[in-house]
Scaffold this motif. Structure first.
Motif, PDB file in Angstrom:
ATOM      1  N   GLN A 152       0.798  -1.225   0.000  1.00  0.00           N
ATOM      2  CA  GLN A 152       0.000   0.000   0.000  1.00  0.00           C
ATOM      3  C   GLN A 152       0.838   1.286   0.000  1.00  0.00           C
ATOM      4  O   GLN A 152       0.418   2.298  -0.557  1.00  0.00           O
ATOM      5  CB  GLN A 152      -0.927   0.034   1.220  1.00  0.00           C
ATOM      6  N   CYS A 153       2.006   1.249   0.653  1.00  0.00           N
ATOM      7  CA  CYS A 153       2.774   2.493   0.790  1.00  0.00           C
ATOM      8  C   CYS A 153       4.253   2.220   1.027  1.00  0.00           C
ATOM      9  O   CYS A 153       4.651   1.106   1.381  1.00  0.00           O
ATOM     10  CB  CYS A 153       2.223   3.345   1.935  1.00  0.00           C
ATOM     11  N   ALA A 154       5.057   3.275   0.815  1.00  0.00           N
ATOM     12  CA  ALA A 154       6.493   3.245   1.122  1.00  0.00           C
ATOM     13  C   ALA A 154       6.786   4.400   2.064  1.00  0.00           C
ATOM     14  O   ALA A 154       6.367   5.535   1.821  1.00  0.00           O
ATOM     15  CB  ALA A 154       7.320   3.372  -0.155  1.00  0.00           C
ATOM     16  N   VAL A 155       7.496   4.124   3.153  1.00  0.00           N
ATOM     17  CA  VAL A 155       7.823   5.122   4.168  1.00  0.00           C
ATOM     18  C   VAL A 155       9.315   5.450   4.074  1.00  0.00           C
ATOM     19  O   VAL A 155      10.161   4.560   4.196  1.00  0.00           O
ATOM     20  CB  VAL A 155       7.483   4.604   5.582  1.00  0.00           C
ATOM     21  N   ASN A 156       9.622   6.718   3.830  1.00  0.00           N
ATOM     22  CA  ASN A 156      11.010   7.162   3.745  1.00  0.00           C
ATOM     23  C   ASN A 156      11.541   7.418   5.152  1.00  0.00           C
ATOM     24  O   ASN A 156      11.367   8.493   5.724  1.00  0.00           O
ATOM     25  CB  ASN A 156      11.088   8.436   2.893  1.00  0.00           C
ATOM     26  N   VAL A 157      12.211   6.423   5.723  1.00  0.00           N
ATOM     27  CA  VAL A 157      12.699   6.520   7.098  1.00  0.00           C
ATOM     28  C   VAL A 157      13.810   7.564   7.214  1.00  0.00           C
ATOM     29  O   VAL A 157      13.927   8.267   8.214  1.00  0.00           O
ATOM     30  CB  VAL A 157      13.198   5.145   7.597  1.00  0.00           C
ATOM     31  N   GLY A 158      14.616   7.679   6.152  1.00  0.00           N
ATOM     32  CA  GLY A 158      15.698   8.654   6.179  1.00  0.00           C
ATOM     33  C   GLY A 158      15.215  10.087   6.280  1.00  0.00           C
ATOM     34  O   GLY A 158      15.924  10.953   6.794  1.00  0.00           O
TER      35      GLY A 158
END
Length: 215
Positions: free
Chosen positions: A7-13
């Motif tokens: 569903q989604c991608a989370v940019n942790v950086g």
């Protein structure tokens, strides 16, 4: 790095957590996948050492697929053995949604062998150059002193930069062409986002003339 599911991608950086008095603000860049398009409710849940807020509805967000474009190559025409080229890509999801920017100098689009093909990965900040037979890549972090080279070109990685502004990302790369790669070359560009890409786009032409030195 990133965390992702279907569903989604989370940019942790790009994520931050900032305390201020009784408050904590969590800022998270999120990119939604094409299959998750549409109106979504936004819920929030906070947990303390002794109690919690329970799930609270906080708003709505309509997710849509970002559009990626190859905007420009500067200069897009001219001649010379050395030049700093600027490749600008765009992403309607913001420049942080871009995964890669590629540039390609070639006498023909039929094969990438024996050409000058570069690739910039945004998450690692590595700049790559393809080998003569395109079977492997050499890489180095942008801005770090050193060069990448094959039989067609040498890329000055220490002089390269990648600059984001709004929806755009500009990759600036100093390139020197070898004597054996002289002649008219087409300039192609390719932008890659988390949910789409621009496809290969022809952006101009460059004549890789080699200066004549005489006594």
């Amino acid at each position: 790095g990133t965390l992702q599911n279907s569903q989604c991608a989370v940019n942790v950086g790009g994520t931050t957590a900032t305390p201020n008095g009784n408050n904590l603000t969590l800022s998270v860049p999120i990119t939604f996948k094409p299959g998750f398009a549409g109106s979504k409710q936004i819920f929030m849940f906070a947990v303390g050492s002794a109690t919690n807020s329970g799930w609270q509805i906080m708003g709505n967000w309509t997710s849509s697929t970002a559009t990626v474009g190859a905007v420009s190559v500067t200069p897009n025409a001219g001649n010379g053995s050395s030049q700093t080229f600027q490749f600008q890509a765009s992403d309607t999801g913001g420049n942080s949604d871009l995964v890669a920017v590629e540039g390609w100098f070639t006498p023909t689009s039929s094969t990438a062998a024996n050409t000058c093909l570069i690739y910039y990965a945004t998450y690692t900040q590595l700049l790559y150059l393809a080998s003569d037979d395109v079977s492997s890549w050499t890489s180095q972090t942008v801005g770090t002193a050193g060069t990448l080279q094959n039989s067609q070109c040498t890329v000055n990685v220490g002089g390269a930069t990648a600059t984001g502004s709004g929806n755009n990302l500009t990759l600036s790369v100093p390139i020197t062409f070898t004597a054996g790669f002289a002649g008219v070359k087409q300039i192609f560009m390719f932008g890659v986002g988390t949910t789409g890409n621009s496809g290969w786009q022809i952006m101009g032409n460059w004549t890789t003339s080699i200066p004549i030195v005489s006594a």
